[in-house]
Motif scaffolding. Sequence first.
Motif, PDB file in Angstrom:
ATOM      1  N   ARG A 102     -29.073  40.137 -39.261  1.00 49.43           N
ATOM      2  CA  ARG A 102     -28.450  39.121 -40.121  1.00 49.43           C
ATOM      3  C   ARG A 102     -27.809  39.741 -41.361  1.00 49.43           C
ATOM      4  O   ARG A 102     -28.026  39.304 -42.487  1.00 49.43           O
ATOM      5  CB  ARG A 102     -29.453  38.038 -40.481  1.00 49.43           C
ATOM      6  N   ASP A 154     -26.511  24.957 -39.540  1.00 44.54           N
ATOM      7  CA  ASP A 154     -25.122  25.116 -39.111  1.00 44.54           C
ATOM      8  C   ASP A 154     -24.880  26.461 -38.438  1.00 44.54           C
ATOM      9  O   ASP A 154     -23.790  26.703 -37.916  1.00 44.54           O
ATOM     10  CB  ASP A 154     -24.174  25.001 -40.311  1.00 44.54           C
ATOM     11  N   LEU A 155     -25.871  27.348 -38.459  1.00 46.36           N
ATOM     12  CA  LEU A 155     -25.730  28.717 -37.970  1.00 46.36           C
ATOM     13  C   LEU A 155     -26.681  28.987 -36.809  1.00 46.36           C
ATOM     14  O   LEU A 155     -27.816  28.535 -36.817  1.00 46.36           O
ATOM     15  CB  LEU A 155     -26.039  29.717 -39.098  1.00 46.36           C
ATOM     16  N   THR A 156     -26.206  29.754 -35.834  1.00 44.43           N
ATOM     17  CA  THR A 156     -27.026  30.198 -34.721  1.00 44.43           C
ATOM     18  C   THR A 156     -26.843  31.699 -34.578  1.00 44.43           C
ATOM     19  O   THR A 156     -25.737  32.213 -34.725  1.00 44.43           O
ATOM     20  CB  THR A 156     -26.580  29.518 -33.399  1.00 44.43           C
ATOM     21  N   HIS A 157     -27.949  32.400 -34.321  1.00 44.18           N
ATOM     22  CA  HIS A 157     -27.900  33.853 -34.077  1.00 44.18           C
ATOM     23  C   HIS A 157     -28.379  34.107 -32.668  1.00 44.18           C
ATOM     24  O   HIS A 157     -29.402  33.570 -32.261  1.00 44.18           O
ATOM     25  CB  HIS A 157     -28.767  34.599 -35.081  1.00 44.18           C
ATOM     26  N   TYR A 163     -22.731  24.818 -46.440  1.00 41.75           N
ATOM     27  CA  TYR A 163     -23.364  24.935 -45.131  1.00 41.75           C
ATOM     28  C   TYR A 163     -24.865  24.976 -45.327  1.00 41.75           C
ATOM     29  O   TYR A 163     -25.364  25.124 -46.444  1.00 41.75           O
ATOM     30  CB  TYR A 163     -22.886  26.183 -44.380  1.00 41.75           C
ATOM     31  N   VAL A 174     -21.392  27.691 -36.242  1.00 40.41           N
ATOM     32  CA  VAL A 174     -21.065  29.111 -36.107  1.00 40.41           C
ATOM     33  C   VAL A 174     -22.189  29.825 -35.359  1.00 40.41           C
ATOM     34  O   VAL A 174     -23.362  29.646 -35.669  1.00 40.41           O
ATOM     35  CB  VAL A 174     -20.859  29.768 -37.491  1.00 40.41           C
ATOM     36  N   THR A 175     -21.814  30.630 -34.365  1.00 39.76           N
ATOM     37  CA  THR A 175     -22.775  31.461 -33.643  1.00 39.76           C
ATOM     38  C   THR A 175     -22.457  32.920 -33.912  1.00 39.76           C
ATOM     39  O   THR A 175     -21.327  33.364 -33.693  1.00 39.76           O
ATOM     40  CB  THR A 175     -22.709  31.189 -32.120  1.00 39.76           C
ATOM     41  N   PHE A 176     -23.448  33.656 -34.394  1.00 42.01           N
ATOM     42  CA  PHE A 176     -23.324  35.095 -34.622  1.00 42.01           C
ATOM     43  C   PHE A 176     -23.895  35.810 -33.406  1.00 42.01           C
ATOM     44  O   PHE A 176     -25.009  35.503 -32.973  1.00 42.01           O
ATOM     45  CB  PHE A 176     -24.108  35.516 -35.874  1.00 42.01           C
ATOM     46  N   VAL A 222     -22.444  35.004 -44.750  1.00 38.67           N
ATOM     47  CA  VAL A 222     -21.801  33.798 -44.235  1.00 38.67           C
ATOM     48  C   VAL A 222     -20.665  33.369 -45.156  1.00 38.67           C
ATOM     49  O   VAL A 222     -19.544  33.122 -44.714  1.00 38.67           O
ATOM     50  CB  VAL A 222     -22.822  32.658 -44.057  1.00 38.67           C
ATOM     51  N   ILE A 247     -18.749  25.172 -43.532  1.00 39.46           N
ATOM     52  CA  ILE A 247     -19.043  25.959 -42.339  1.00 39.46           C
ATOM     53  C   ILE A 247     -20.039  25.194 -41.477  1.00 39.46           C
ATOM     54  O   ILE A 247     -21.064  24.731 -41.974  1.00 39.46           O
ATOM     55  CB  ILE A 247     -19.609  27.337 -42.743  1.00 39.46           C
ATOM     56  N   SER A 248     -19.734  25.088 -40.186  1.00 37.65           N
ATOM     57  CA  SER A 248     -20.678  24.460 -39.259  1.00 37.65           C
ATOM     58  C   SER A 248     -20.413  24.969 -37.850  1.00 37.65           C
ATOM     59  O   SER A 248     -19.290  25.382 -37.529  1.00 37.65           O
ATOM     60  CB  SER A 248     -20.563  22.936 -39.299  1.00 37.65           C
TER      61      SER A 248
END
Length: 71
Positions: free
Chosen positions: A32, A67-70, A63, A24-26, A36, A21-22
């Motif tokens: 949260r 790799d994650l953005t909120h 991941y 990815v924007t939530f 994931v 996983i890379s």
Amino acid sequence: MTSPGKVLAGVDANHGDSDTISGVTFVGDGGRSITVCERFRGDDTGAEPRELGSGPDGTHCRYSASDLTHR
């Protein structure tokens, strides 16, 4: 991924599944609460798989936090 949602990715660890996983924007998941990546123990009977755990493990769920953005 836009909330509400429960799990972004699920893998059957005992069947050798994996997910990388890379990027990815939530959106709308301020608490949260979306998982994931969740690992399951799948079977061939059609029954619901048993949950084994969640989060990065380097093998089945690959991941990192970067790799994650909120938002």
